[in-house]
Design a protein around this motif. Structure first.
Motif, short mmCIF file in Angstrom:
data_model
loop_
_atom_site.label_atom_id
_atom_site.label_comp_id
_atom_site.label_asym_id
_atom_site.label_seq_id
_atom_site.Cartn_x
_atom_site.Cartn_y
_atom_site.Cartn_z
N LYS A 17 -27.91 -23.07 -1.76
CA LYS A 17 -26.93 -22.02 -1.44
C LYS A 17 -26.50 -21.24 -2.68
CE LYS A 17 -26.24 -23.07 2.95
NZ LYS A 17 -26.45 -22.18 4.06
N GLY A 18 -26.99 -21.63 -3.86
CA GLY A 18 -26.63 -20.94 -5.09
C GLY A 18 -25.18 -21.16 -5.49
N MET A 19 -24.64 -22.33 -5.15
CA MET A 19 -23.24 -22.65 -5.43
C MET A 19 -23.12 -23.52 -6.67
SD MET A 19 -22.15 -23.75 -1.58
CE MET A 19 -20.42 -23.90 -1.92
N THR A 20 -21.99 -23.38 -7.34
CA THR A 20 -21.68 -24.30 -8.44
C THR A 20 -20.96 -25.51 -7.84
OG1 THR A 20 -19.49 -23.36 -8.85
CG2 THR A 20 -21.37 -22.36 -10.03
N GLN A 21 -20.84 -26.57 -8.65
CA GLN A 21 -20.09 -27.74 -8.21
C GLN A 21 -18.63 -27.37 -7.96
OE1 GLN A 21 -20.93 -30.49 -11.41
NE2 GLN A 21 -22.61 -31.43 -10.26
N GLU A 22 -18.10 -26.50 -8.79
CA GLU A 22 -16.71 -26.07 -8.62
C GLU A 22 -16.52 -25.31 -7.31
OE1 GLU A 22 -13.08 -24.01 -11.10
OE2 GLU A 22 -15.00 -24.38 -12.10
N GLU A 23 -17.46 -24.43 -6.98
CA GLU A 23 -17.37 -23.69 -5.72
C GLU A 23 -17.42 -24.63 -4.52
OE1 GLU A 23 -19.35 -19.39 -6.95
OE2 GLU A 23 -20.68 -21.07 -6.44
N LEU A 24 -18.34 -25.59 -4.56
CA LEU A 24 -18.43 -26.56 -3.47
C LEU A 24 -17.15 -27.38 -3.39
CD1 LEU A 24 -19.86 -28.05 -1.19
CD2 LEU A 24 -21.02 -29.45 -2.92
N GLY A 25 -16.64 -27.78 -4.54
CA GLY A 25 -15.39 -28.53 -4.56
C GLY A 25 -14.24 -27.76 -3.95
N ASN A 26 -14.10 -26.51 -4.34
CA ASN A 26 -13.02 -25.68 -3.80
C ASN A 26 -13.15 -25.50 -2.29
OD1 ASN A 26 -11.85 -25.31 -6.32
ND2 ASN A 26 -12.92 -23.39 -6.71
N MET A 27 -14.35 -25.29 -1.82
CA MET A 27 -14.57 -25.05 -0.40
C MET A 27 -14.41 -26.32 0.44
SD MET A 27 -17.74 -22.38 -0.64
CE MET A 27 -17.71 -21.85 1.06
N SER A 28 -14.60 -27.48 -0.18
CA SER A 28 -14.50 -28.75 0.56
C SER A 28 -13.20 -29.49 0.29
CB SER A 28 -15.69 -29.64 0.21
OG SER A 28 -15.67 -29.98 -1.16
N GLY A 29 -12.36 -28.92 -0.58
CA GLY A 29 -11.09 -29.57 -0.89
C GLY A 29 -11.20 -30.68 -1.92
N LEU A 30 -12.28 -30.69 -2.68
CA LEU A 30 -12.51 -31.70 -3.71
C LEU A 30 -12.58 -31.03 -5.07
CD1 LEU A 30 -15.33 -33.63 -1.83
CD2 LEU A 30 -12.94 -34.30 -2.01
N SER A 31 -12.45 -31.83 -6.12
CA SER A 31 -12.56 -31.26 -7.47
C SER A 31 -14.02 -31.21 -7.90
CB SER A 31 -11.76 -32.11 -8.47
OG SER A 31 -12.41 -33.34 -8.69
#
Length: 116
Positions: A17-31
């Motif tokens: 999806k071309g996402m960073t770990q931070e983006e995934l974290g923000n979207m899933s409610g995780l750090s």
């Protein structure tokens, strides 16, 4: 795409999806740190976290765990799927049993990490 474990699955989907770990974290409610630990198999994923991560990828949690290559971790003879197979369960339901087993394994791993 078949992976060895849930961390590899999440990492692979995130990169697709071309996402960073931070983006995934923000979207899933995780750090970002939690996402990194999950992806590196340094931390188990709770069922709630798995559901939230799966939602980010617009899939359900069973599909998320379905990307794991079960043959890499266990052979079918070592799983309780064999018991269902020997009772004559239809092959279309065996995949659901395999997914349930993966979720149960994830829950036990989480308890083990917490020392319960």
């Amino acid at each position: 795409m078949k992976m060895n474990n849930i961390g590899e699955v999440i990492s692979g989907l995130r990169k697709q999806k071309g996402m960073t770990q931070e983006e995934l974290g923000n979207m899933s409610g995780l750090s970002r740190v939690i996402i990194a630990k999950i992806e590196n198999n340094q931390r188990a994923v709770s069922l709630e976290e798995a559901v939230n991560i799966a939602k980010v990828f617009a899939i359900d949690v069973a599909t998320l765990y379905g990307f794991i290559d079960e043959n890499k971790e266990k052979t079918e003879e070592e799983t309780f799927v064999m018991a269902f197979k020997s009772k004559g369960m239809d092959s279309r339901y065996l995949n659901e049993v395999r997914r349930i087993e993966l979720l149960v394994d994830a829950l036990f791993a989480q308890k083990e990490i917490r020392g319960e």
